[in-house]
Write a protein that holds these residues in place. Structure first.
Motif, PDB file in Angstrom:
ATOM      1  N   PRO A 235       7.801  20.381 -41.928  1.00  0.00           N
ATOM      2  CA  PRO A 235       8.350  20.872 -40.665  1.00  0.00           C
ATOM      3  C   PRO A 235       7.303  20.801 -39.548  1.00  0.00           C
ATOM      4  N   ALA A 236       7.751  20.667 -38.321  1.00  0.00           N
ATOM      5  CA  ALA A 236       6.822  20.572 -37.195  1.00  0.00           C
ATOM      6  C   ALA A 236       5.959  21.831 -37.135  1.00  0.00           C
ATOM      7  N   PRO A 237       4.698  21.705 -36.736  1.00  0.00           N
ATOM      8  CA  PRO A 237       3.792  22.855 -36.678  1.00  0.00           C
ATOM      9  C   PRO A 237       4.341  23.971 -35.790  1.00  0.00           C
ATOM     10  N   ASP A 238       4.121  25.217 -36.203  1.00  0.00           N
ATOM     11  CA  ASP A 238       4.580  26.346 -35.390  1.00  0.00           C
ATOM     12  C   ASP A 238       3.496  26.743 -34.383  1.00  0.00           C
ATOM     13  N   THR A 239       3.744  27.832 -33.660  1.00  0.00           N
ATOM     14  CA  THR A 239       2.822  28.236 -32.587  1.00  0.00           C
ATOM     15  C   THR A 239       1.398  28.442 -33.115  1.00  0.00           C
ATOM     16  N   ALA A 240       1.295  29.138 -34.261  1.00  0.00           N
ATOM     17  CA  ALA A 240      -0.040  29.415 -34.810  1.00  0.00           C
ATOM     18  C   ALA A 240      -0.744  28.123 -35.215  1.00  0.00           C
ATOM     19  N   ASP A 241       0.008  27.211 -35.843  1.00  0.00           N
ATOM     20  CA  ASP A 241      -0.565  25.910 -36.221  1.00  0.00           C
ATOM     21  C   ASP A 241      -1.085  25.186 -34.982  1.00  0.00           C
ATOM     22  N   LEU A 242      -0.239  25.152 -33.953  1.00  0.00           N
ATOM     23  CA  LEU A 242      -0.593  24.401 -32.749  1.00  0.00           C
ATOM     24  C   LEU A 242      -1.822  25.003 -32.074  1.00  0.00           C
ATOM     25  N   LYS A 243      -1.911  26.333 -32.117  1.00  0.00           N
ATOM     26  CA  LYS A 243      -3.087  26.980 -31.516  1.00  0.00           C
ATOM     27  C   LYS A 243      -4.349  26.602 -32.273  1.00  0.00           C
ATOM     28  N   ARG A 244      -4.224  26.567 -33.612  1.00  0.00           N
ATOM     29  CA  ARG A 244      -5.373  26.147 -34.423  1.00  0.00           C
ATOM     30  C   ARG A 244      -5.752  24.692 -34.133  1.00  0.00           C
ATOM     31  N   MET A 245      -4.731  23.875 -33.977  1.00  0.00           N
ATOM     32  CA  MET A 245      -4.987  22.451 -33.717  1.00  0.00           C
ATOM     33  C   MET A 245      -5.656  22.263 -32.344  1.00  0.00           C
ATOM     34  N   SER A 246      -5.174  22.991 -31.361  1.00  0.00           N
ATOM     35  CA  SER A 246      -5.780  22.914 -30.023  1.00  0.00           C
ATOM     36  C   SER A 246      -7.200  23.453 -30.015  1.00  0.00           C
ATOM     37  N   ALA A 247      -7.431  24.491 -30.856  1.00  0.00           N
ATOM     38  CA  ALA A 247      -8.748  25.144 -30.846  1.00  0.00           C
ATOM     39  C   ALA A 247      -9.863  24.221 -31.329  1.00  0.00           C
ATOM     40  N   ARG A 248      -9.479  23.098 -31.944  1.00  0.00           N
ATOM     41  CA  ARG A 248     -10.513  22.128 -32.327  1.00  0.00           C
ATOM     42  C   ARG A 248     -11.170  21.517 -31.088  1.00  0.00           C
ATOM     43  N   PHE A 249     -10.495  21.675 -29.933  1.00  0.00           N
ATOM     44  CA  PHE A 249     -11.065  21.213 -28.663  1.00  0.00           C
ATOM     45  C   PHE A 249     -11.460  22.442 -27.852  1.00  0.00           C
ATOM     46  N   ALA A 250     -12.752  22.687 -27.728  1.00  0.00           N
ATOM     47  CA  ALA A 250     -13.212  23.890 -27.034  1.00  0.00           C
ATOM     48  C   ALA A 250     -13.067  23.709 -25.522  1.00  0.00           C
ATOM     49  N   PRO A 251     -12.334  24.614 -24.844  1.00  0.00           N
ATOM     50  CA  PRO A 251     -12.214  24.519 -23.387  1.00  0.00           C
ATOM     51  C   PRO A 251     -13.600  24.592 -22.743  1.00  0.00           C
ATOM     52  N   THR A 252     -13.899  23.645 -21.889  1.00  0.00           N
ATOM     53  CA  THR A 252     -15.239  23.522 -21.323  1.00  0.00           C
ATOM     54  C   THR A 252     -15.149  23.112 -19.862  1.00  0.00           C
ATOM     55  N   GLU A 253     -15.880  23.803 -19.020  1.00  0.00           N
ATOM     56  CA  GLU A 253     -15.869  23.439 -17.599  1.00  0.00           C
ATOM     57  C   GLU A 253     -16.792  22.247 -17.350  1.00  0.00           C
ATOM     58  N   LEU A 254     -16.271  21.252 -16.649  1.00  0.00           N
ATOM     59  CA  LEU A 254     -17.107  20.116 -16.250  1.00  0.00           C
ATOM     60  C   LEU A 254     -17.356  20.212 -14.755  1.00  0.00           C
ATOM     61  N   ARG A 255     -18.621  20.385 -14.412  1.00  0.00           N
ATOM     62  CA  ARG A 255     -19.015  20.490 -13.001  1.00  0.00           C
ATOM     63  C   ARG A 255     -20.029  19.420 -12.686  1.00  0.00           C
ATOM     64  N   VAL A 256     -20.001  18.955 -11.446  1.00  0.00           N
ATOM     65  CA  VAL A 256     -20.988  17.982 -10.994  1.00  0.00           C
ATOM     66  C   VAL A 256     -21.485  18.420  -9.627  1.00  0.00           C
ATOM     67  N   ASP A 257     -22.780  18.313  -9.419  1.00  0.00           N
ATOM     68  CA  ASP A 257     -23.398  18.696  -8.149  1.00  0.00           C
ATOM     69  C   ASP A 257     -23.119  17.606  -7.098  1.00  0.00           C
ATOM     70  N   LEU A 258     -22.407  17.982  -6.038  1.00  0.00           N
ATOM     71  CA  LEU A 258     -22.031  17.000  -5.007  1.00  0.00           C
ATOM     72  C   LEU A 258     -22.941  17.088  -3.783  1.00  0.00           C
ATOM     73  N   SER A 259     -23.964  17.944  -3.849  1.00  0.00           N
ATOM     74  CA  SER A 259     -24.704  18.272  -2.621  1.00  0.00           C
ATOM     75  C   SER A 259     -25.434  17.076  -2.014  1.00  0.00           C
ATOM     76  N   HIS A 260     -25.710  16.050  -2.822  1.00  0.00           N
ATOM     77  CA  HIS A 260     -26.449  14.911  -2.272  1.00  0.00           C
ATOM     78  C   HIS A 260     -25.536  13.812  -1.723  1.00  0.00           C
ATOM     79  N   LEU A 261     -24.232  14.025  -1.835  1.00  0.00           N
ATOM     80  CA  LEU A 261     -23.304  12.974  -1.393  1.00  0.00           C
ATOM     81  C   LEU A 261     -23.149  12.955   0.118  1.00  0.00           C
ATOM     82  N   SER A 262     -22.998  11.763   0.676  1.00  0.00           N
ATOM     83  CA  SER A 262     -22.671  11.652   2.099  1.00  0.00           C
ATOM     84  C   SER A 262     -21.233  12.148   2.293  1.00  0.00           C
ATOM     85  N   ALA A 263     -20.910  12.513   3.545  1.00  0.00           N
ATOM     86  CA  ALA A 263     -19.555  13.017   3.836  1.00  0.00           C
ATOM     87  C   ALA A 263     -18.516  11.953   3.481  1.00  0.00           C
TER      88      ALA A 263
END
Ligand code: ZN
Length: 557
Positions: free
Chosen positions: A23-51
């Protein structure tokens, strides 16, 4: 190739959480499957860029976002309808399904061999994705192409067309037609970005690529991409063919919107300028050394602001080699792009917890991202030195040809070990400042990150070889289920390992390579136990593109 490149995408079956779609994965299964990918913020410093470049960057993020839509369509004919349905479903299960759909850009789980995680969809990803009619067999395609003129054949088997059925008969439809509305929109944004930027090479590339979206001819824009020399570093278009598991012909749309990392790019250039010196001192019989090493493919180090489409499902790409068009590669070579902040995010969410399970308490403070990334750079550069063209019994040949199926494992182990040797060598000469205690300890922890995925492919085999070699030499020390480096032994042990691997390549010694691999490619019970303890450590990251969102608004579905 480095770690975490796309080639590893298929190597994750060992982490599988679902055995079959029903049977298709339930909510708990899907949460476990998603948790294999850790939410992570990607930031980049733009201060040196021209306008101007900043304004261009915002348009580029908007352009890239459109390619998510194109890719969802390329992966599955029902993708957009399914996504629309999931967005309407506000139950916990619906939300969990939507989240996991977005991580995979379709209803099949990348980490689980492309098995369906939604009900009522094909149980597995169709081998040909949506590049071909779902009911088309390989044989039908092969019989059809025999009836085509050489021009038609080129299009049918080319990167940039989909195969459709019209009145029962197969026909090739150019991407510029098949995805016209979305590509027109994307091209318009590329032209806007081209107007904003003050960098001539970026302007050229963006204009040429916008033209290619209309003409379906990508050659000139691939050439312009190779000439790109700009703080805003962009890769956008149809590139990799991994999703076409039927023939490997059809390119999927993707985008990487990056900023060049000036300091790290300078570091690469410094290493590249010293490569001949390293070659001249490699620990092998001097007669095998190459007095004039070949030109090196350029390496760009960048930080990712945003990625989309084929670049943004399953395991996140940390490095890529492009273009794939042989004509461009012949003429201009290829370029390797390394995504430093993506590597850093993986280091934080993946390697740091692994190190917590692996390293002796006294060693944990030596774990260091800079050492980790510098070693990845050294690994890539090391592929460019050591024996390649060799002579065996008076016969001109290559190490690759002689070592056959063992070559890639030996070569990956060689690149790792020679990378360590290179950094130690330059550090001993005071050419670079490297804390070798940090370098070696980080490398030790990192070996478990590779071993965790088993011994199926070259990186895993190559790592097992190094790991067991260094254990046998007493340089890696196992004590009470924890690991540390014996710094009095490590340097010599690495030197010996480099010597052994390079000599196998220099002499094309298949039997010797086989013997070494038979002895060393294994995971001992002690390490297996550690690896089993890592099952809750995330496999990869789920990036939250903070900088992209601040530039161009919400980038999620
Ligand atoms: Zn490699």
């Amino acid at each position: 190739m480095g770690v975490w490149t796309k080639s590893l995408r298929t190597g994750f079956l060992v982490m599988s959480l679902i055995a079959s779609a029903y049977p298709a994965p339930d909510t708990a299964d899907l949460k476990r499957m998603s948790a294999r990918f850790a939410p992570t913020e990607l930031r980049v410093d733009l201060s040196h860029l021209s306008a101007g470049d900043r304004a261009a960057l915002a348009e580029l993020v908007r352009a890239a976002r459109i390619l998510d839509d194109v890719f969802i369509d390329q992966l599955w004919s029902g993708g957009h309808a399914e996504l629309a349905k999931l967005k309407q479903d506000h139950s916990d299960l619906g939300q969990a399904r939507l989240r996991y759909f977005w991580l995979n850009k379709g209803p099949w789980s990348d980490l689980d061999g492309h098995v369906a995680f939604l009900p009522g969809v094909p149980e597995r990803k169709p081998a040909g994705a949506n590049f071909y009619p779902e009911d088309m067999s390989k044989e039908e395609f092969e019989a059809w192409v025999k009836t085509l003129s050489s021009d038609q054949l080129k299009s049918a088997e080319g990167f940039f067309s989909v195969i459709r059925r019209q009145g029962g008969k197969l026909t090739a439809v150019r991407y510029s037609e098949a995805y016209k509305a979305r590509l027109d929109e994307c091209a318009a944004l590329l032209r806007k970005a081209a107007e904003h930027t003050t960098n001539a090479s970026l302007k050229r590339f963006l204009t040429a690529r916008a033209d290619a979206f209309h003409s379906n001819d990508y050659y000139a824009s691939d050439v312009a991409w190779m000439d790109l020399d700009s703080p805003v570093d962009v890769t956008i278009g149809p590139y990799e063919t991994y999703n076409d598991e039927l023939f490997g012909y059809k390119a999927a749309f993707e985008a990487y919107i990056n900023l060049r990392d000036e300091a790290e790019s300078a570091k690469v250039k410094f290493f590249a300028d010293h490569l001949q010196d390293v070659e001249n001192n490699l620990p092998m019989d001097p007669k095998f050394r190459n007095p004039k090493i070949g030109a090196l493919a350029p390496i760009a180090v960048v930080n990712e602001v945003y990625c989309s489409g084929d670049a943004a499902h399953g395991v996140q790409t940390a490095a890529y080699n492009l273009p794939n068009d042989e004509r461009v590669v012949q003429e201009k070579g290829a370029k390797r792009v390394m995504l430093r902040n993506v590597q850093e995010a993986k280091f934080r969410t993946n390697l740091m917890p692994i190190a917590g399970h692996v390293l002796a308490a006294s060693s944990t403070s030596l774990l260091d991202f800079d050492a980790f990334f510098t070693h990845i750079l050294a690994h890539e550069l090391s592929h460019g030195i050591g024996p390649q063209q060799i002579t065996v019994g008076g016969r001109q040949t290559t190490a690759r040809k002689e070592l056959k199926e063992l070559y890639s494992s030996i070569e990956e182990a060689k690149a790792d070990a020679t990378g360590l040797f290179m950094l130690q060598f330059l550090s001993d000469r005071k050419a670079v400042k490297i804390d070798d205690r940090r370098l070696y300890t980080t490398y030790l922890a990192s070996s478990f990150r590779t071993l965790r995925f088993g011994l199926k492919e070259a990186h895993g085999k190559g790592m097992a070889m190094q790991f067991n070699y260094l254990i046998d030499k007493g340089a890696f020390v196992r004590r009470n289920g924890r690991y540390e480096i014996d710094f009095t032994k490590m340097k010599d042990a690495v030197r010996d390992l480099v010597h052994d691997l390079l000599t196998l390549e220099a002499t094309g010694d298949y039997t010797g390579a086989k013997r070494m691999m038979d002895k060393l490619v294994m995971i001992h019970p002690e390490e297996q136990k550690i690896i089993e303890g890592l099952k809750d450590v995330p496999v990869d990251i789920a990036p939250n593109f903070v900088t992209a969102t601040s530039l161009a608004g919400d980038v999620r579905p």
